[in-house]
Design a protein around this motif. Structure first.
Motif, PDB file in Angstrom:
ATOM      1  N   ARG A 145      -7.979  -2.415   7.449  1.00  0.00           N
ATOM      2  CA  ARG A 145      -8.518  -3.613   6.823  1.00  0.00           C
ATOM      3  C   ARG A 145     -10.029  -3.765   7.063  1.00  0.00           C
ATOM      4  O   ARG A 145     -10.754  -4.222   6.186  1.00  0.00           O
ATOM      5  CB  ARG A 145      -7.790  -4.849   7.360  1.00  0.00           C
ATOM      6  CG  ARG A 145      -6.323  -4.917   6.962  1.00  0.00           C
ATOM      7  CD  ARG A 145      -5.666  -6.148   7.571  1.00  0.00           C
ATOM      8  NE  ARG A 145      -4.256  -6.241   7.208  1.00  0.00           N
ATOM      9  CZ  ARG A 145      -3.807  -6.835   6.113  1.00  0.00           C
ATOM     10  NH1 ARG A 145      -4.656  -7.403   5.284  1.00  0.00           N
ATOM     11  NH2 ARG A 145      -2.519  -6.885   5.842  1.00  0.00           N
TER      12      ARG A 145
ATOM     13  N   ALA B 288      -5.109   3.810   5.963  1.00  0.00           N
ATOM     14  CA  ALA B 288      -5.622   2.583   5.357  1.00  0.00           C
ATOM     15  C   ALA B 288      -5.798   1.525   6.444  1.00  0.00           C
ATOM     16  O   ALA B 288      -4.870   1.279   7.226  1.00  0.00           O
ATOM     17  CB  ALA B 288      -4.666   2.070   4.284  1.00  0.00           C
TER      18      ALA B 288
ATOM     19  N   LYS C 129       0.831  -1.212   0.000  1.00  0.00           N
ATOM     20  CA  LYS C 129       0.000   0.000   0.000  1.00  0.00           C
ATOM     21  C   LYS C 129       0.863   1.259   0.000  1.00  0.00           C
ATOM     22  O   LYS C 129       0.588   2.215  -0.736  1.00  0.00           O
ATOM     23  CB  LYS C 129      -0.935  -0.019   1.202  1.00  0.00           C
ATOM     24  CG  LYS C 129      -2.019  -1.069   1.131  1.00  0.00           C
ATOM     25  CD  LYS C 129      -2.883  -1.075   2.368  1.00  0.00           C
ATOM     26  CE  LYS C 129      -2.147  -1.637   3.575  1.00  0.00           C
ATOM     27  NZ  LYS C 129      -3.030  -1.803   4.751  1.00  0.00           N
TER      28      LYS C 129
ATOM     29  N   SER D  44      -9.276  -1.176   3.037  1.00  0.00           N
ATOM     30  CA  SER D  44      -8.702  -1.946   1.929  1.00  0.00           C
ATOM     31  C   SER D  44      -9.496  -3.204   1.623  1.00  0.00           C
ATOM     32  O   SER D  44      -9.707  -3.563   0.452  1.00  0.00           O
ATOM     33  CB  SER D  44      -7.248  -2.303   2.247  1.00  0.00           C
ATOM     34  OG  SER D  44      -7.168  -3.037   3.460  1.00  0.00           O
TER      35      SER D  44
END
Length: 353
Positions: A244, A242, A153, A263
């Protein structure tokens, strides 16, 4: 701006400590064998020059063995003199020979000794050079972008930033793994080795003067701690995180993140779109990849666009940001552009060859 040599003791200590964790962009280095051969050649050159000087002035020297000095005696005298051994069996006796020893051979002796201890001096010089680079970088860095995490990322985020025109000199990577720091340095980026959840690490990256922060670690709990620390150190920077899982988005928002990208859900939506319509997925990928054809970008409204409809703009306007409110192209409020508006546009960029 103050010179490095006028730093306070505290600043010197900070630079020395930062130099152990900040990795500057990799520079071209000379291979070790080539360095050794270069020093050997320099040493032999000094020996040859000194031998020639002694032999040309051989009449001013006395040899206790036979009273005269030939070329071999000159080479022998040069070797023991430059190595500071000095047996005394051959000595300058004339005024000219002694003056030559004072003003020429003695400086050559110093040069020869410097070459012999060149490795140690090079280490010291490299440390000094590193401190100079770190100090200069820290004093000049402002309004830069910090990327926490140099994984997949983080690397793609940097590629997008570079595609948008952000220079490498304005990007700083923070990662706890030496391998990632070395990889970032090899790409020409400044990298800081350390735990980004600690204020000390982020201060080494000059986060207090950064304009934007991208947080992309492997774990959501780490992202939360980094966000809290970053927001505490810098109240004005734009922070993009970012994570999960969707359930962590509210926590990140409360921690100070301006934008949170999930993400896993984003990847799931892209998978669903790809299955339903592969061409739509390709278009979305094209829009998110800078320089591949279509570019999705945000820009301020131009003076000649004020008062006009978004459809009259040269670029395809898909949304208008007005006073932090997002208006899509069909919203009646966005039918006439105003000063201060920002446009979300799609434009075509021809790939460079």
């Amino acid at each position: 701006m103050r010179s490095r040599w006028y730093r306070s003791n505290r600043e010197a200590v900070d630079d020395a400590e930062a130099g152990r964790s900040i990795t500057m962009p990799a520079q071209a280095t000379v291979p070790p064998l080539q360095q050794v051969l270069r020093r050997l050649a320099m040493a032999l050159l000094v020996l040859a020059v000194t031998t020639l000087l002694v032999w040309l002035d051989r009449s001013g020297y006395s040899d206790n063995a036979d009273g005269k000095v030939d070329f071999l005696d000159a080479a022998y005298y040069t070797t023991v003199t430059l190595s500071t051994t000095g047996y005394g069996d051959i000595a300058p006796v004339s005024d000219g020979a002694r003056l030559t020893n004072i003003f020429i051979i003695t400086p050559l002796r110093v040069v020869f000794l410097i070459i012999l201890v060149g490795t140690t001096l090079e280490v010291l010089t490299e440390r000094t050079r590193q401190q100079v680079r770190v100090h200069r970088w820290r004093s000049r860095m402002t309004d830069h972008v910090i990327v926490v995490g140099y994984g997949t990322k983080g690397r793609h985020a940097i590629e997008t930033l570079r595609g948008q025109g952000v220079p490498k000199e304005k990007i700083v990577v923070v990662d706890p793994q030496q391998k990632a720091v070395d990889a970032a340095s090899a790409e020409g980026l400044v990298a800081v080795l350390g735990d980004a959840t600690r204020s000390k690490t982020l201060l080494k990256a000059e986060l207090q003067r950064a304009a934007r922060v991208i947080i992309a670690p492997q774990r959501d709990d780490t992202a939360t701690l980094v966000t809290l620390t970053a927001r505490q150190l810098n109240k004005r920077a734009a922070i993009v995180v970012a994570v999960r899982e969707d359930e962590n988005v509210p926590l990140l928002k409360q921690s100070g993140a301006d934008t949170v990208v999930t993400s896993s859900s984003s990847a799931g939506r892209l998978l669903g779109v790809s299955m339903a319509s592969p061409h739509v997925a390709d278009t979305l990928e094209d829009l998110m990849t800078r320089g591949s054809g279509l570019n999705l970008a945000e820009r301020p409204v131009n003076k000649d666009e004020v008062g006009r409809s978004p459809r009259e703009c040269a670029d395809l306007v898909v949304a208008v940001v007005r006073r932090k409110k997002m208006l899509d192209f069909a919203d009646p409020e966005s039918s006439q552009l105003q000063f201060g508006d920002r446009l979300i546009t799609i434009s075509r960029e021809e790939p460079s060859y």
